[in-house]
Structure formats: C-alpha cells, structure tokens
Motif scaffolding. Sequence first.
Motif, PDB file in Angstrom:
ATOM      1  N   LEU A 135      15.875  38.239  -3.134  1.00 16.43           N
ATOM      2  CA  LEU A 135      14.895  39.219  -3.608  1.00 16.43           C
ATOM      3  C   LEU A 135      15.336  39.861  -4.918  1.00 16.43           C
ATOM      4  N   ASP A 136      16.626  39.980  -5.104  1.00 13.68           N
ATOM      5  CA  ASP A 136      17.143  40.555  -6.347  1.00 13.68           C
ATOM      6  C   ASP A 136      16.796  39.689  -7.556  1.00 13.68           C
ATOM      7  N   ARG A 137      16.466  38.421  -7.330  1.00  9.14           N
ATOM      8  CA  ARG A 137      16.131  37.520  -8.438  1.00  9.14           C
ATOM      9  C   ARG A 137      14.662  37.617  -8.842  1.00  9.14           C
ATOM     10  N   TYR A 138      13.846  38.268  -8.022  1.00  9.56           N
ATOM     11  CA  TYR A 138      12.426  38.401  -8.356  1.00  9.56           C
ATOM     12  C   TYR A 138      12.271  39.335  -9.556  1.00  9.56           C
ATOM     13  N   ASP A 139      11.362  38.999 -10.421  1.00 11.42           N
ATOM     14  CA  ASP A 139      11.158  39.821 -11.614  1.00 11.42           C
ATOM     15  C   ASP A 139      10.396  41.109 -11.324  1.00 11.42           C
ATOM     16  N   ASP A 140       9.457  41.047 -10.381  1.00 12.61           N
ATOM     17  CA  ASP A 140       8.554  42.182 -10.193  1.00 12.61           C
ATOM     18  C   ASP A 140       8.589  42.759  -8.779  1.00 12.61           C
ATOM     19  N   VAL A 141       9.663  42.551  -8.062  1.00 13.87           N
ATOM     20  CA  VAL A 141       9.750  43.137  -6.728  1.00 13.87           C
ATOM     21  C   VAL A 141      10.035  44.633  -6.854  1.00 13.87           C
ATOM     22  N   PRO A 142       9.283  45.480  -6.163  1.00 10.82           N
ATOM     23  CA  PRO A 142       9.483  46.930  -6.292  1.00 10.82           C
ATOM     24  C   PRO A 142      10.769  47.393  -5.608  1.00 10.82           C
ATOM     25  N   ASP A 143      11.313  48.464  -6.119  1.00  9.42           N
ATOM     26  CA  ASP A 143      12.535  49.012  -5.544  1.00  9.42           C
ATOM     27  C   ASP A 143      12.354  49.415  -4.088  1.00  9.42           C
ATOM     28  N   LEU A 145      10.682  47.975  -1.776  1.00 11.28           N
ATOM     29  CA  LEU A 145      10.862  46.816  -0.908  1.00 11.28           C
ATOM     30  C   LEU A 145      12.333  46.424  -0.832  1.00 11.28           C
ATOM     31  N   LEU A 146      13.010  46.428  -1.973  1.00 15.88           N
ATOM     32  CA  LEU A 146      14.441  46.111  -1.980  1.00 15.88           C
ATOM     33  C   LEU A 146      15.224  47.100  -1.119  1.00 15.88           C
ATOM     34  N   ASN A 147      14.865  48.370  -1.208  1.00 14.69           N
ATOM     35  CA  ASN A 147      15.562  49.392  -0.426  1.00 14.69           C
ATOM     36  C   ASN A 147      15.326  49.218   1.071  1.00 14.69           C
ATOM     37  N   LYS A 148      14.110  48.850   1.437  1.00 16.50           N
ATOM     38  CA  LYS A 148      13.791  48.637   2.855  1.00 16.50           C
ATOM     39  C   LYS A 148      14.575  47.460   3.430  1.00 16.50           C
ATOM     40  N   THR A 149      14.568  46.345   2.716  1.00 19.01           N
ATOM     41  CA  THR A 149      15.280  45.169   3.231  1.00 19.01           C
ATOM     42  C   THR A 149      16.788  45.397   3.254  1.00 19.01           C
ATOM     43  N   LYS A 150      17.291  46.117   2.272  1.00 13.21           N
ATOM     44  CA  LYS A 150      18.721  46.434   2.252  1.00 13.21           C
ATOM     45  C   LYS A 150      19.073  47.342   3.417  1.00 13.21           C
ATOM     46  N   TRP A 151      18.235  48.321   3.675  1.00  9.79           N
ATOM     47  CA  TRP A 151      18.477  49.237   4.795  1.00  9.79           C
ATOM     48  C   TRP A 151      18.503  48.480   6.119  1.00  9.79           C
ATOM     49  N   VAL A 152      17.541  47.589   6.315  1.00 14.91           N
ATOM     50  CA  VAL A 152      17.489  46.806   7.551  1.00 14.91           C
ATOM     51  C   VAL A 152      18.744  45.960   7.698  1.00 14.91           C
ATOM     52  N   SER A 153      19.155  45.314   6.611  1.00 15.85           N
ATOM     53  CA  SER A 153      20.338  44.464   6.648  1.00 15.85           C
ATOM     54  C   SER A 153      21.581  45.258   7.036  1.00 15.85           C
ATOM     55  N   GLU A 154      21.745  46.430   6.457  1.00 13.17           N
ATOM     56  CA  GLU A 154      22.915  47.256   6.757  1.00 13.17           C
ATOM     57  C   GLU A 154      22.869  47.790   8.185  1.00 13.17           C
ATOM     58  N   LYS A 155      21.690  48.219   8.619  1.00 10.29           N
ATOM     59  CA  LYS A 155      21.583  48.805   9.951  1.00 10.29           C
ATOM     60  C   LYS A 155      21.676  47.760  11.052  1.00 10.29           C
ATOM     61  N   LEU A 156      21.373  46.525  10.727  1.00 12.78           N
ATOM     62  CA  LEU A 156      21.525  45.466  11.715  1.00 12.78           C
ATOM     63  C   LEU A 156      23.005  45.271  12.058  1.00 12.78           C
ATOM     64  N   ILE A 157      23.861  45.407  11.070  1.00 13.99           N
ATOM     65  CA  ILE A 157      25.302  45.308  11.306  1.00 13.99           C
ATOM     66  C   ILE A 157      25.763  46.462  12.199  1.00 13.99           C
ATOM     67  N   SER A 158      25.245  47.660  11.942  1.00 11.65           N
ATOM     68  CA  SER A 158      25.563  48.806  12.794  1.00 11.65           C
ATOM     69  C   SER A 158      25.046  48.591  14.208  1.00 11.65           C
ATOM     70  N   LEU A 159      23.851  48.000  14.316  1.00 12.63           N
ATOM     71  CA  LEU A 159      23.279  47.734  15.629  1.00 12.63           C
ATOM     72  C   LEU A 159      24.154  46.750  16.409  1.00 12.63           C
ATOM     73  N   GLU A 160      24.677  45.753  15.719  1.00 15.24           N
ATOM     74  CA  GLU A 160      25.570  44.799  16.385  1.00 15.24           C
ATOM     75  C   GLU A 160      26.763  45.533  16.998  1.00 15.24           C
ATOM     76  N   GLN A 161      27.354  46.443  16.235  1.00 19.20           N
ATOM     77  CA  GLN A 161      28.502  47.196  16.734  1.00 19.20           C
ATOM     78  C   GLN A 161      28.105  48.033  17.951  1.00 19.20           C
ATOM     79  N   GLY A 162      26.931  48.635  17.891  1.00 18.54           N
ATOM     80  CA  GLY A 162      26.465  49.436  19.009  1.00 18.54           C
ATOM     81  C   GLY A 162      26.209  48.608  20.254  1.00 18.54           C
ATOM     82  N   VAL A 163      25.650  47.419  20.077  1.00 16.55           N
ATOM     83  CA  VAL A 163      25.378  46.544  21.217  1.00 16.55           C
ATOM     84  C   VAL A 163      26.692  46.101  21.862  1.00 16.55           C
TER      85      VAL A 163
END
Length: 235
Positions: A135-143, A145-163
């Motif tokens: 997504l970082d390679r897209y020319d016109d992707v809004p911030d 959207l990038l922030n949402k996907t980044k947040w999900v990616s980071e929180k999924l790692i936290s969720l793994e630890q919690g599980v």
Amino acid sequence: MHTLAAVVVLQVCWAAVLWPCPPAHSFPVDCREEQAGSSQCPTISQEKLLDRVIQHTELIYRVSEESCSMFEDMFVPFPVRLQRNQAGNTCITKDFPIPTSKNELQQISDTWLLHSVLMLVQSWIEPLVYLQTTLDRYDDVPDVLLNKTKWVSEKLISLEQGVVVLIRKMLDGAILNSSYNEYSAVQLDVQPEVLESILRDYNVLCCFKKDAHKIETILKLLKCRQIDKYNCALY
C-alpha cells in the motif's frame, strides 16, 4: 512453579502492549479503568482477559471492515468486485481445518476453538505486514487508509500475545502448536502488475475481514460456554 511464573510474566508483558482501541480513551488489557494512571496493573482474571480479547477482536474486525470498504470504493470497479464474489473462496486460510458454519462450531471442544483462533491470528500476521508495504507504493492511497491497515497489523500481533496468555490460563499452562506456516501463501519476492497488485491487496483485505469476524464469533462462543455451555445456540 516455573510454568505459573511464566504465565504471570506473559500477562504483565501483554498488558503493556495490548490496548482495546486506537482512541486515547482506552486502557491496557490488564488494568481497571480507575487504575489507568498507575504504573503497574494487577494480574488479570481469566474472565476479564477473555472479555478484553473479545473487545480487541471486535475493534480489529470493525477497522478491517472500514479498510476493506475504503479500498474497494477507491480502487476496485464494481465488475471486478462481482468477479471476485463469483470466483468463490480464494483466501489463504480456506484449507484450514476450521468449521465454517455455526452448527459445526458447536460440535468442537474449547481446546480446538482456542487452537482455531491462534491459527487464524498467526496466519494473518505476515500477510498484513506485507500488505502495508504494498500500500505504501500506491500513489494516491489516503493516509487514513494506511493508518487503519497499519493499526490492524500492529494490533493483530498484540492479539496473538493475548490469545497465548488466554490459552495458558484456560489450559493450565499448556501451549498449542500452530501449523499455520504450512498454509502461508504470501509471495514476498513477486512484483505484480498494477491491476494484479490491486486485486491481490483487495483479496487480502476481504479475506482478513472475513476471518476477523470468524475469530470474533469463536471467542464469543467460547465465552458463552464459560457462562452457560448448554445455551449457546446463537453463536
């Protein structure tokens, strides 16, 4: 004794990284609201831990749904969406030995429910990290959207630890071995054409949204069983 100590250490460590939601008005998984300003948090009960894991999963699903819809509206024409729907299940987790219907889920044990959640969570960590790089390679992707996907990616790692902490508490220190790597379908060395890349990223977002909802459903069934295992037909 060593196993019990390891569980306590995992609880405290996970509490430091897992937050229920991205807004500022949130608290570590291991803290009561009135202790939010303290430097230390007490160890958390199994019931409270499961509640926080479910809350965390609900938020991950909600943000993943928003991300998928935003990406779809911006980059995916309607005929392409229709084509994907007609193609059936092309998700990387489609061959996982996890029941797909609620009726089938009712038939499996708590241990297998936990294993299913861990397997799904771990299977999506690398694909979501890779999605962020594409997504970082897209020319016109809004911030946003990038922030949402980044947040999900980071929180999924936290969720793994919690599980993992939840599994140790519910199974008296046992650890489930996940075989998710057998199903990994991420091609990190491939540089597809633009349309192919868009379709692949769209598929990742849609599939993760679907699996995030499945994780939420399984965890809520698990919680229901802790309260009244004979009356959980709605999950």
